[in-house]
Design a protein around this motif. Structure first.
Motif, PDB file in Angstrom:
ATOM      1  N   VAL A 174      11.955   3.556   0.583  1.00 42.56           N
ATOM      2  CA  VAL A 174      10.702   3.807   1.453  1.00 42.56           C
ATOM      3  C   VAL A 174      10.728   5.199   1.294  1.00 42.56           C
ATOM      4  CG1 VAL A 174       9.693   3.886   3.541  1.00 42.56           C
ATOM      5  CG2 VAL A 174      11.169   1.924   3.087  1.00 42.56           C
ATOM      6  N   ARG A 194       3.676   6.235   1.900  1.00 44.56           N
ATOM      7  CA  ARG A 194       2.245   6.085   2.553  1.00 44.56           C
ATOM      8  C   ARG A 194       1.512   7.137   2.163  1.00 44.56           C
ATOM      9  NH1 ARG A 194       3.891   8.294   8.441  1.00 44.56           N
ATOM     10  NH2 ARG A 194       4.408  10.639   7.731  1.00 44.56           N
ATOM     11  N   LEU A 215      11.017  26.470  -4.075  1.00 46.34           N
ATOM     12  CA  LEU A 215      11.478  27.446  -5.108  1.00 46.34           C
ATOM     13  C   LEU A 215      12.996  26.422  -5.369  1.00 46.34           C
ATOM     14  CD1 LEU A 215       9.815  29.820  -5.382  1.00 46.34           C
ATOM     15  CD2 LEU A 215      10.236  29.426  -2.855  1.00 46.34           C
ATOM     16  N   PHE A 265       5.476   0.694   7.898  1.00 43.53           N
ATOM     17  CA  PHE A 265       5.057  -0.012   9.083  1.00 43.53           C
ATOM     18  C   PHE A 265       3.663  -0.788   9.225  1.00 43.53           C
ATOM     19  CE2 PHE A 265       8.053   3.662   9.718  1.00 43.53           C
ATOM     20  CZ  PHE A 265       9.039   2.960  10.045  1.00 43.53           C
ATOM     21  N   PRO A 323      10.814   8.899   8.930  1.00 42.78           N
ATOM     22  CA  PRO A 323      11.787   9.601   9.911  1.00 42.78           C
ATOM     23  C   PRO A 323      12.279   8.475  10.765  1.00 42.78           C
ATOM     24  CG  PRO A 323       9.365  10.039   9.961  1.00 42.78           C
ATOM     25  CD  PRO A 323       9.589   9.024   8.922  1.00 42.78           C
ATOM     26  N   LEU A 352      16.886  20.133   4.838  1.00 43.66           N
ATOM     27  CA  LEU A 352      17.662  19.898   3.258  1.00 43.66           C
ATOM     28  C   LEU A 352      16.884  20.498   2.435  1.00 43.66           C
ATOM     29  CD1 LEU A 352      18.187  16.164   3.109  1.00 43.66           C
ATOM     30  CD2 LEU A 352      19.838  17.757   3.681  1.00 43.66           C
ATOM     31  N   MET A 401      15.822  21.121  -1.750  1.00 52.90           N
ATOM     32  CA  MET A 401      15.715  20.308  -2.778  1.00 52.90           C
ATOM     33  C   MET A 401      17.158  19.879  -3.457  1.00 52.90           C
ATOM     34  SD  MET A 401      12.242  21.388  -4.648  1.00 52.90           S
ATOM     35  CE  MET A 401      12.380  22.991  -4.471  1.00 52.90           C
ATOM     36  N   HIS A 402      17.871  20.863  -3.732  1.00 55.66           N
ATOM     37  CA  HIS A 402      19.296  20.462  -4.334  1.00 55.66           C
ATOM     38  C   HIS A 402      20.169  19.710  -3.279  1.00 55.66           C
ATOM     39  CE1 HIS A 402      21.710  23.726  -2.342  1.00 55.66           C
ATOM     40  NE2 HIS A 402      20.697  24.294  -2.188  1.00 55.66           N
TER      41      HIS A 402
HETATM   42  P1  FDA Z   1      10.361  14.173   1.703  1.00 56.96           P
HETATM   43  O1  FDA Z   1       9.689  14.458   2.991  1.00 56.96           O
HETATM   44  O2  FDA Z   1       9.921  15.109   0.411  1.00 56.96           O
HETATM   45  O3  FDA Z   1       9.815  12.428   1.230  1.00 56.96           O
HETATM   46  C1  FDA Z   1       9.731  11.678   2.121  1.00 56.96           C
HETATM   47  C2  FDA Z   1       8.735  10.689   1.863  1.00 56.96           C
HETATM   48  O4  FDA Z   1       8.521   9.522   2.775  1.00 56.96           O
HETATM   49  C3  FDA Z   1       7.324  11.418   1.961  1.00 56.96           C
HETATM   50  O5  FDA Z   1       6.564  11.418   0.712  1.00 56.96           O
HETATM   51  C4  FDA Z   1       6.663  10.487   2.832  1.00 56.96           C
HETATM   52  O6  FDA Z   1       5.005  10.252   2.607  1.00 56.96           O
HETATM   53  C5  FDA Z   1       7.284   9.012   2.931  1.00 56.96           C
HETATM   54  N1  FDA Z   1       7.396   8.345   4.027  1.00 56.96           N
HETATM   55  C6  FDA Z   1       7.611   8.619   5.378  1.00 56.96           C
HETATM   56  N2  FDA Z   1       7.404   7.651   6.279  1.00 56.96           N
HETATM   57  C7  FDA Z   1       6.980   6.814   5.528  1.00 56.96           C
HETATM   58  C8  FDA Z   1       6.460   5.166   5.840  1.00 56.96           C
HETATM   59  N3  FDA Z   1       6.478   4.724   6.894  1.00 56.96           N
HETATM   60  N4  FDA Z   1       6.207   4.433   4.684  1.00 56.96           N
HETATM   61  C9  FDA Z   1       6.091   5.030   3.441  1.00 56.96           C
HETATM   62  N5  FDA Z   1       6.606   6.146   3.090  1.00 56.96           N
HETATM   63  C10 FDA Z   1       6.988   7.054   4.004  1.00 56.96           C
HETATM   64  N6  FDA Z   1      13.653  23.110  -0.637  1.00 56.96           N
HETATM   65  C11 FDA Z   1      14.028  23.773  -1.664  1.00 56.96           C
HETATM   66  O7  FDA Z   1      15.102  23.566  -2.114  1.00 56.96           O
HETATM   67  N7  FDA Z   1      13.481  25.246  -1.752  1.00 56.96           N
HETATM   68  C12 FDA Z   1      12.313  25.472  -1.171  1.00 56.96           C
HETATM   69  O8  FDA Z   1      11.699  26.646  -1.414  1.00 56.96           O
HETATM   70  C13 FDA Z   1      11.721  24.734  -0.095  1.00 56.96           C
HETATM   71  N8  FDA Z   1      10.562  25.243   0.501  1.00 56.96           N
HETATM   72  C14 FDA Z   1      10.323  24.152   1.608  1.00 56.96           C
HETATM   73  C15 FDA Z   1       9.117  24.488   2.356  1.00 56.96           C
HETATM   74  C16 FDA Z   1       8.528  23.783   3.514  1.00 56.96           C
HETATM   75  C17 FDA Z   1       7.623  24.465   4.202  1.00 56.96           C
HETATM   76  C18 FDA Z   1       9.345  22.691   3.628  1.00 56.96           C
HETATM   77  C19 FDA Z   1       9.048  21.756   4.807  1.00 56.96           C
HETATM   78  C20 FDA Z   1      10.459  22.297   2.938  1.00 56.96           C
HETATM   79  C21 FDA Z   1      10.952  22.878   1.822  1.00 56.96           C
HETATM   80  N9  FDA Z   1      11.955  22.607   1.031  1.00 56.96           N
HETATM   81  C22 FDA Z   1      12.443  23.476   0.287  1.00 56.96           C
HETATM   82  C23 FDA Z   1      12.781  21.370   1.205  1.00 56.96           C
HETATM   83  C24 FDA Z   1      12.032  20.241   0.462  1.00 56.96           C
HETATM   84  O9  FDA Z   1      10.861  19.709   0.748  1.00 56.96           O
HETATM   85  C25 FDA Z   1      13.097  18.893   0.648  1.00 56.96           C
HETATM   86  O10 FDA Z   1      14.206  19.326   0.264  1.00 56.96           O
HETATM   87  C26 FDA Z   1      12.708  17.730   0.117  1.00 56.96           C
HETATM   88  O11 FDA Z   1      11.296  17.439   0.553  1.00 56.96           O
HETATM   89  C27 FDA Z   1      13.558  16.530   0.617  1.00 56.96           C
HETATM   90  O12 FDA Z   1      13.165  15.376  -0.056  1.00 56.96           O
HETATM   91  P2  FDA Z   1      13.021  14.047   0.841  1.00 56.96           P
HETATM   92  O13 FDA Z   1      12.819  12.934  -0.188  1.00 56.96           O
HETATM   93  O14 FDA Z   1      14.261  14.031   2.026  1.00 56.96           O
HETATM   94  O15 FDA Z   1      11.905  14.061   1.937  1.00 56.96           O
END
Ligand code: FDA
Length: 378
Positions: A6, A31, A58, A218, A240, A360, A362-363
């Protein structure tokens, strides 16, 4: 299907890629109408300039396993991130360094002199006795630098006077006593050469991976919803954590960002990718200018227009994108309760920034997904 994932962010895609490479059949649902989670980027329709839709991203890491892994899907440019800030009409380099200090105090301090000055100015409060973010910040860097570069910026980020914010929001405020203004200290940094989306699509490009977009876990009207899948197939859930349990232990609080995108009719708006606005009179916290993330694309980007994004910070409502955990004491208690509930879910693995309620990079998302794969799923 051997595994349902998911969320197609970097956490979910890393698990999907590893599982598919080991022969499992994987379905990824998201979603949103695109893959990649918050790392997603797109070409601005008017200029062709690559814009990171969910805020500037970045890539940087000092983890050799993560660096080796990401290089299987993309090469990286030699972009080095630097940030500047505007205070009372003057531009200073960040993080606060010897250049910032000498420009601010109109001086030519050596590292030793600057260190002594900041030490003296920081003596106003004892760091361990600080009761507010303001006192803590002054104890770390002294009042003049705090008032210029931290106070109003922090108030804009939190919509709260720093005298009202808890001291524990900051543990350190880096001050460099050299002129080095490289933003990240990591061994490797850069931007994906053909953009984030090309990288993310290559991770998902495997015959064993089935991606279904516009599909909410959901939503009972779609076949792969929660009640139909939990206990039937192993699940990696990156949405979440509070939403998974219907907010049973309360909704965890987040900050969000509003992005105001504008195409400006000049070839170069601010000469750099990120300009912070330190003062209260500018309502935005920063302006991003996306062309500067890819100077190597100068011959492909227009010379008479540019894309800028003004960024505004505020507390998230349930309808907003959750970006940064607020992490109040109530949030921390709620998270512990959700972790207990999560242990009782049969073969559901909670991961990623939303599934674990933590910021978190990205790395870190990729590194923790690789650990989950190696230790719990492979
Ligand atoms: P992520 O949020 O990317 O993915 C979760 C996915 O789950 C989404 O696509 C969402 O749509 C999906 N989802 C949620 N609920 C769902 C449901 N009910 N059904 C189906 N799908 C569902 N990192 C870095 O290394 N350098 C940087 O410069 C930055 N800059 C940055 C700026 C900002 C404003 C933010 C908020 C974050 C960063 N980051 C970052 C962090 C980076 O965005 C982060 O590491 C990744 O998004 C993490 O990936 P995830 O897969 O954990 O979550």
């Amino acid at each position: 299907m051997d595994l349902l994932i998911v969320g197609s962010g970097l956490f979910g895609l890393t698990i999907a890629e590893r599982a598919a490479a080991s022969g499992r059949r994987v379905t990824v649902i998201d979603r949103r109408s695109h893959i990649g989670g918050n790392a997603y980027s797109e070409a601005d329709p008017e200029t062709g300039i690559e814009v990171h839709r969910y805020g500037a991203h970045l890539f940087h890491t000092s983890n050799p396993a993560v660096w080796e892994y990401v290089n299987r899907f993309t090469t990286f440019t030699d972009y080095v991130h630097r940030v500047y800030t505007t205070h009372r009409g003057v531009v200073y380099p960040l993080p606060i360094n010897l250049g910032t200090i000498n420009q601010f105090f109109q001086a030519s301090y050596s590292p030793t002199q600057a260190r002594a000055l900041i030490h003296e100015q920081a003596g106003e409060f004892e760091s361990h006795a600080a009761v507010s973010l303001e006192e803590k910040a002054i104890a770390l860097i002294g009042r003049p630098l705090y008032e210029a570069f931290i106070r109003d910026y922090t108030a804009k980020q939190w919509q709260t006077d720093p005298r009202e914010l808890p001291a524990e929001i900051i543990s350190r405020l880096p001050v460099r006593y050299t002129y080095d203004n490289r933003y990240f200290n990591d061994t490797w940094e850069g931007l994906p050469t053909d953009g984030y989306t090309a990288w993310l699509e290559r991770m998902a490009d495997h015959p064993n991976i089935d991606v279904r977009l516009d599909t909410d876990f959901f939503d009972d009207s779609q076949p792969l919803h929660k009640a139909a899948t939990v206990g039937q197939v192993p699940i990696v859930y990156t949405g979440p954590v509070d939403r998974y349990f219907d907010d049973a232990e309360g909704a965890l609080s987040w900050r969000t960002l509003d992005f105001e995108r504008e195409v400006v009719p000049v070839g170069d708006f601010q000469g750099t990718s990120v300009m912070n606005y330190a003062d209260a009179d500018a309502p935005h916290t920063r302006i991003l200018e996306f062309r500067h993330f890819h100077p190597e694309r100068a011959d492909r980007y227009p010379t008479d227009k540019t894309v800028i994004v003004r960024e505004y910070s505020r507390f998230a409502t349930p309808q907003d994108e959750p970006y940064y955990p607020v992490n109040t004491p109530a949030d921390r208690a709620g998270l512990l309760a959700y972790r207990e509930l999560a242990k009782g879910e049969k073969d559901v693995h909670f991961g990623g920034r939303l599934g674990t309620y933590q910021y978190l990079d990205m790395h870190m998302a990729i590194g923790s997904a690789l650990s989950m794969w190696n230790n719990r799923l492979s």
